[in-house]
Write a protein that holds these residues in place. Structure first.
Motif, PDB file in Angstrom:
ATOM      1  N   GLU A 141      91.604  73.810  29.236  1.00  0.00           N
ATOM      2  CA  GLU A 141      92.745  73.804  30.161  1.00  0.00           C
ATOM      3  C   GLU A 141      93.993  74.381  29.486  1.00  0.00           C
ATOM      4  O   GLU A 141      94.718  75.175  30.081  1.00  0.00           O
ATOM      5  N   ARG A 149      93.636  78.155  29.038  1.00  0.00           N
ATOM      6  CA  ARG A 149      93.824  78.829  30.322  1.00  0.00           C
ATOM      7  C   ARG A 149      95.317  78.914  30.661  1.00  0.00           C
ATOM      8  O   ARG A 149      95.806  79.946  31.086  1.00  0.00           O
ATOM      9  N   ARG A 150      96.051  77.827  30.439  1.00  0.00           N
ATOM     10  CA  ARG A 150      97.487  77.807  30.717  1.00  0.00           C
ATOM     11  C   ARG A 150      98.222  78.766  29.778  1.00  0.00           C
ATOM     12  O   ARG A 150      99.144  79.463  30.196  1.00  0.00           O
TER      13      ARG A 150
END
Length: 183
Positions: free
Chosen positions: A81, A84-85
């Motif tokens: 996560e 991805r950010r």
């Protein structure tokens, strides 16, 4: 040939249901404050959160069986996560066009970065909004995205103008009381 690959008619090109917002890959406008907020988030992810999480995942991996190791499983998921950010923020910042409201030429018209005070059609409620980029919009803080229905209706209007637009609650009419530019 399958109907899905055949154009029905030329009239279908301009469908009224087509969203009015920018196309993917279109301009990414933001204020200097919005750009700095995203940059700070990116720096925090790269300097603090990700290294600590990598350390935790490495420790959890050293504990043996990874299939039932909650620290390892959760850590890997959270790491994906964060990565991805980080990729999103890097692309967003690279492609952003920073617009400084103080550099605006026509100070009597509403453009990106303007702070606009409006009143409803009865003249009872005054509300102030700043027109900002998509990433920094927060209606509760008085910042609306430049692609929102209200902002699109306000663009190029002047003090004293009455603007009509369609809001999610239905048609509305508002009057512009003040237009100013600040950082």
């Amino acid at each position: 040939m399958n109907k899905a690959f055949v154009k029905a008619s030329d009239e279908d090109d301009e469908s009224p249901d087509t969203p009015a917002g920018p196309a993917p890959g279109g301009p990414i406008y933001m204020t200097r404050r919005g750009w700095q907020t995203l940059k700070t988030e990116l720096d925090t992810l790269l300097r603090d959160e990700r290294p600590k999480l990598v350390e935790t995942v490495a420790w959890a991996a050293g504990n043996g069986d990874r299939s039932e190791n909650g620290d390892y499983i959760y850590g890997k998921k959270r790491l994906r996560e964060i990565d991805r950010r980080i990729r999103f923020l890097i692309k967003r910042l690279e492609n952003a066009t920073v617009v400084d409201p103080a550099d605006q030429q026509n100070l009597d018209q509403v453009f990106f970065g303007a702070t606009v005070t409006i009143t409803d059609d009865e003249g009872e409620t005054e509300t102030t909004y700043q027109i900002v980029g998509v990433d920094e919009a927060s209606a509760s803080d008085g910042r609306i995205s430049w692609i929102s229905p209200l902002a699109r209706a306000l663009l190029k209007a002047r003090e004293g103008d009455v603007v009509r637009f369609v809001s999610p609650a239905g048609p509305r009419e508002i009057e512009i009381l003040e237009v100013r530019y600040k950082n």
